[in-house]
Design a protein around this motif. Structure first.
Motif, short mmCIF file in Angstrom:
data_model
loop_
_atom_site.label_atom_id
_atom_site.label_comp_id
_atom_site.label_asym_id
_atom_site.label_seq_id
_atom_site.Cartn_x
_atom_site.Cartn_y
_atom_site.Cartn_z
N LEU A 114 8.82 34.68 52.53
CA LEU A 114 7.39 34.83 52.82
C LEU A 114 6.88 36.09 52.15
O LEU A 114 7.58 37.11 52.10
N VAL B 260 9.68 38.77 51.60
CA VAL B 260 10.78 38.88 52.57
C VAL B 260 11.58 37.58 52.54
O VAL B 260 11.02 36.50 52.70
N ILE C 205 13.78 35.20 54.33
CA ILE C 205 14.01 34.99 55.76
C ILE C 205 15.19 34.06 56.02
O ILE C 205 16.01 34.34 56.89
N PRO D 59 20.72 36.72 67.12
CA PRO D 59 19.91 37.85 67.55
C PRO D 59 18.44 37.71 67.14
O PRO D 59 18.10 36.91 66.27
N SER D 60 17.60 38.49 67.79
CA SER D 60 16.18 38.52 67.46
C SER D 60 16.02 38.87 65.99
O SER D 60 16.70 39.76 65.48
N GLY D 61 15.17 38.12 65.31
CA GLY D 61 14.93 38.38 63.89
C GLY D 61 15.89 37.66 62.96
O GLY D 61 15.81 37.79 61.74
N SER D 62 16.82 36.87 63.51
CA SER D 62 17.81 36.21 62.66
C SER D 62 17.27 34.96 61.98
O SER D 62 17.92 34.40 61.11
N GLY D 63 16.07 34.49 62.39
CA GLY D 63 15.45 33.36 61.70
C GLY D 63 15.38 32.07 62.51
O GLY D 63 15.03 31.02 61.97
N LYS D 64 15.67 32.13 63.80
CA LYS D 64 15.70 30.93 64.63
C LYS D 64 14.34 30.22 64.65
O LYS D 64 14.23 29.02 64.43
N SER D 65 13.29 31.00 64.94
CA SER D 65 11.96 30.39 65.02
C SER D 65 11.52 29.86 63.66
O SER D 65 10.94 28.77 63.56
N SER D 66 11.84 30.60 62.62
CA SER D 66 11.48 30.16 61.26
C SER D 66 12.16 28.83 60.94
O SER D 66 11.53 27.92 60.37
N GLN E 191 7.25 29.22 70.76
CA GLN E 191 7.65 30.38 71.55
C GLN E 191 6.43 30.96 72.30
O GLN E 191 6.55 31.43 73.41
N1 LIG Z 1 4.94 35.59 58.58
C1 LIG Z 1 5.97 36.40 58.33
N2 LIG Z 1 5.93 37.24 57.27
C2 LIG Z 1 6.98 38.06 56.99
N3 LIG Z 1 8.11 38.09 57.72
C3 LIG Z 1 8.20 37.29 58.77
C4 LIG Z 1 7.16 36.38 59.15
N4 LIG Z 1 7.55 35.70 60.25
C5 LIG Z 1 8.78 36.15 60.54
N5 LIG Z 1 9.18 37.09 59.67
C6 LIG Z 1 10.47 37.80 59.65
O1 LIG Z 1 11.48 36.81 59.53
C7 LIG Z 1 12.62 37.16 60.26
C8 LIG Z 1 13.00 36.02 61.19
O2 LIG Z 1 12.00 35.87 62.17
P1 LIG Z 1 12.10 34.76 63.29
O3 LIG Z 1 12.33 33.45 62.65
O4 LIG Z 1 10.90 34.89 64.16
O5 LIG Z 1 13.43 35.21 64.07
P2 LIG Z 1 13.93 34.87 65.54
O6 LIG Z 1 13.16 33.70 66.07
O7 LIG Z 1 15.40 34.60 65.37
O8 LIG Z 1 13.73 36.11 66.36
C9 LIG Z 1 12.29 38.46 60.98
O9 LIG Z 1 12.84 39.51 60.25
C10 LIG Z 1 10.79 38.50 60.94
O10 LIG Z 1 10.32 39.81 60.94
#
Ligand SMILES: Nc1ncnc2c1ncn2[C@@H]1O[C@H](COP(=O)(O)OP(=O)(O)O)[C@@H](O)[C@H]1O
Ligand SMILES: [Mg+2]
Length: 232
Positions: free
Chosen positions: A15, A22, A24, A43-50, A94
């Motif tokens: 993204l 970044v 992801i 862990p938080s930030g590992s990309g689960k939601s993405s 979420q």
């Molecule tokens: N729109 C975005 N632009 C840039 N970075 C993003 C965006 N959304 C998420 N990220 C980054 O992508 C990584 C994974 O995020 P996310 O999928 O929310 O992780 P999780 O759900 O595991 O906590 C994180 O480092 C987050 O900061």
């Protein structure tokens, strides 16, 4: 092998933010079978939601391919993706994404109406009752607690009996009794309706009920216990 319900092949996601690009997700390959329940942990930030957003066609992969029920999601335009989700998918975000100007009942009835149900409001009422919210049907999202909003979001996603349910931390805002009721609702979708579930979770009791658990670390799959039982 049976055609997978969801299939990801070397999927990447990058993204562009104001701090630059970044990366992801890196080279995610994964098949989810019909009726399988997949837990996503990490862990938080590992990309689960993405990753969940990619599976739902709510975010576009930068590379690789994603198919859902045999259709190439990367080749669909926004309208086709929206139609695909409406026909086949339920998504619990979420942050819930309830429509603030609609009551709980209207939020749950809307996808049923879009699917052409003539008894959308009766069914929505029953779905809200099933998540213990019969007394909150006329409340707006802002008048409900986080846990209540989460249950409305689950009722809305489950009501059309989707082939695929994607849920991001579905028990994250719930206490013990409500959490257990939600777990029953989710697994009921699979057991009674053959749904395939992908659940992002921190809750060990939910992960333990999944057929398979995948761990993400820094945007990569760092663990997949599909072979857990074979190895034990
Ligand atoms: N729109 C975005 N632009 C840039 N970075 C993003 C965006 N959304 C998420 N990220 C980054 O992508 C990584 C994974 O995020 P996310 O999928 O929310 O992780 P999780 O759900 O595991 O906590 C994180 O480092 C987050 O900061
Ligand atoms: Mg997340």
């Amino acid at each position: 092998m049976v055609e997978p319900v969801l299939s990801l092949n070397d999927v990447t996601l990058a993204l562009d933010g104001n701090a630059g690009r970044v990366e992801i997700l890196h080279g995610i390959s994964l098949d989810v079978a019909k009726g399988e329940t997949l837990g996503l942990i990490g862990p938080s930030g590992s990309g689960k939601s993405s990753l969940l957003m990619l599976m739902g066609g709510l975010e576009r992969a930068t590379g690789g391919t994603i198919t859902g029920l045999g259709f190439d999601l990367s080749g669909m335009n926004e309208d086709a993706l929206a139609r695909f989700r409406r026909q086949h998918m339920g998504v619990v975000f979420q942050s819930f994404h309830l429509i603030p100007t609609m009551t709980a009942l209207e939020n749950v009835a809307t996808p049923l109406e879009l699917a052409g149900a003539t008894d959308a409001f009766d069914r929505a009422q029953a779905e809200l009752q099933a998540v213990g919210l019969a007394h909150r049907v006329d409340h707006y999202p802002a008048q409900m607690s986080g846990g209540e909003q989460q249950r409305v979001a689950l009722a809305r996603a489950a009501a059309p009996r989707p082939d695929i349910l994607l849920a991001d931390e579905p028990t994250g805002n719930l206490d013990g009794a409500n959490g257990e009721a939600i777990i029953e609702l989710l697994f009921g979708l699979r057991d009674k309706h053959g749904a395939t579930l992908v659940l992002v979770t921190h809750a060990s009791e939910l992960a333990a009920r999944c057929d398979r658990v995948i761990r993400l670390s820094d945007g990569r799959i760092s663990g997949d216990d599909a072979l857990r039982e074979a190895a034990e």
